[in-house]
Enzyme design. Structure first.
Site, PDB file in Angstrom:
ATOM      1  N   ASN A   9       0.869  -1.173   0.000  1.00 23.94           N
ATOM      2  CA  ASN A   9       0.000   0.000   0.000  1.00 23.94           C
ATOM      3  C   ASN A   9       0.908   1.226   0.000  1.00 23.94           C
ATOM      4  OD1 ASN A   9      -1.789   2.074   0.472  1.00 23.94           O
ATOM      5  ND2 ASN A   9      -2.206   1.523   2.617  1.00 23.94           N
ATOM      6  N   LYS A  11       0.138   4.308  -0.362  1.00 29.47           N
ATOM      7  CA  LYS A  11      -0.491   5.528   0.195  1.00 29.47           C
ATOM      8  C   LYS A  11      -0.213   6.714  -0.750  1.00 29.47           C
ATOM      9  CE  LYS A  11       0.335   3.593   4.722  1.00 29.47           C
ATOM     10  NZ  LYS A  11       0.159   3.770   6.139  1.00 29.47           N
ATOM     11  N   HIS A  97      -9.467   1.294   4.520  1.00 24.02           N
ATOM     12  CA  HIS A  97      -8.215   1.476   5.268  1.00 24.02           C
ATOM     13  C   HIS A  97      -8.476   2.441   6.429  1.00 24.02           C
ATOM     14  CE1 HIS A  97      -4.114   2.695   6.220  1.00 24.02           C
ATOM     15  NE2 HIS A  97      -3.722   1.586   5.623  1.00 24.02           N
ATOM     16  N   GLU A  99      -6.913   4.875   7.482  1.00 26.30           N
ATOM     17  CA  GLU A  99      -6.716   6.301   7.159  1.00 26.30           C
ATOM     18  C   GLU A  99      -7.934   6.851   6.424  1.00 26.30           C
ATOM     19  OE1 GLU A  99      -2.903   5.728   5.266  1.00 26.30           O
ATOM     20  OE2 GLU A  99      -2.051   5.211   7.216  1.00 26.30           O
ATOM     21  N   GLU A 169      -5.501  -4.816  10.380  1.00 28.36           N
ATOM     22  CA  GLU A 169      -4.463  -3.815  10.604  1.00 28.36           C
ATOM     23  C   GLU A 169      -4.740  -3.087  11.911  1.00 28.36           C
ATOM     24  OE1 GLU A 169      -2.513  -2.625   6.643  1.00 28.36           O
ATOM     25  OE2 GLU A 169      -4.205  -1.315   6.942  1.00 28.36           O
ATOM     26  N   GLY A 175       2.449   2.335  10.565  1.00 25.26           N
ATOM     27  CA  GLY A 175       3.408   3.433  10.404  1.00 25.26           C
ATOM     28  C   GLY A 175       4.094   3.840  11.693  1.00 25.26           C
ATOM     29  N   SER A 215       3.358  -2.113  10.183  1.00 25.03           N
ATOM     30  CA  SER A 215       4.823  -2.141  10.335  1.00 25.03           C
ATOM     31  C   SER A 215       5.436  -3.504  10.012  1.00 25.03           C
ATOM     32  CB  SER A 215       5.229  -1.672  11.739  1.00 25.03           C
ATOM     33  OG  SER A 215       4.804  -0.339  11.944  1.00 25.03           O
TER      34      SER A 215
END
Ligand code: PEP
Length: 256
Positions: A9, A11, A97, A99, A169, A175, A215
């Site tokens: 991904n 991003k 996701h 985000e 996730e 991250g 991560s």
């Protein structure tokens, strides 16, 4: 059994030129058709064409998008349709996701519409679920993930389920450099599979790939991928470097 999926991904990183460079530098071994392993990258929309052009002919690396709209077409400024992704040749689309949920207000109902639309277009949705740190601290992580899974997959059939990928996730691991332990990942993946088996069927649940995301990198992928219900990784930061991505594919290949 289930084919491991290593999905990057990207991003909001990697414009068309960097995308072309990535494919130019990607190890030939990582692009081979490896039995038991699928590899994919999901660049930003504007880099998708560059990815398709730069990907070597015969490369087994699949290409996906990071989002899509649930309507066919029309007055939705700034949006992209599933037909557009299909026309380019996208195999996957990441949906829900954390985000998108946090910064763009996407809830399970919206994710659900997108999942149905992607399935109707023949694009494999990678449906993301996962709890934030506070929810884990309050021991609510199973309830949260259960709710997101049920809401995002509402109205699907057992046959539909066999055509999707789930990504667990934990938001606190995305991250941050902090990874769920292999035991924490396995525990949640088994929980999700059990829920899918109750909601749909045991047979369909057994075919669904459940990826871990948060991560994941070459240094921790092996142990995570060894868990029986961890069927691959959705990888952010480490998927941007061709060498790391190749290594992840290599580690996945070593599992089989
Ligand atoms: C992600 O954004 O899906 C992700 C897992 O990111 P990272 O690997 O950088 O934690």
């Amino acid at each position: 059994m289930r084919t491991i999926l290593i999905a990057g991904n990207w991003k909001m990183n990697m414009g068309p030129k960097e995308t072309a460079d990535f494919f130019g530098q990607l190890d030939d071994d990582a692009q081979k058709n490896i039995e038991g392993v699928d590899a994919a990258v999901c660049p930003p929309f504007v880099s998708l064409s560059a990815a398709f052009s730069a990907r070597k002919s015969g490369s087994a690396v699949k290409i996906g998008a990071q989002n899509v709209h649930f309507e066919d077409n029309g007055a939705f400024t700034g949006e992209i349709s599933t037909a557009m992704l299909k026309e380019l040749g996208c195999d996957f689309v990441i949906l829900g996701h954390s985000e998108r949920r946090e910064y763009f207000g996407e809830d399970d109902a919206v994710v659900n519409k997108k999942v149905k639309k992607a399935l109707a277009e023949g694009i494999t949705p990678i449906v993301c679920v996962g709890e934030v740190l506070q929810e884990r601290k309050e021991d609510r992580h199973f309830d949260v993930v259960k709710g997101q899974t049920a809401g995002s997959l509402d109205g699907l059939t057992a046959d539909d389920l066999t055509k999707i990928v789930i990504a667990y996730e934990p938001v606190w691991a995305i991250g941050t450099g902090e990874t769920a332990t292999p035991e924490q990942a396995q525990e949640m993946h088994a929980f999700i599979r059990e829920q899918l088996s109750q909601l749909f069927s045991e047979e369909a649940a057994a075919t669904v790939r459940i990826l871990y995301g948060g991560s994941m990198k070459p240094g921790n992928a092996d142990e995570l991928l060894r868990q029986p219900d961890v069927d691959g990784g959705l990888i952010g930061g480490a998927s941007l470097k061709p060498a790391d991505f190749s290594q992840l594919v290599d580690i996945a290949a070593g599992q089989k």
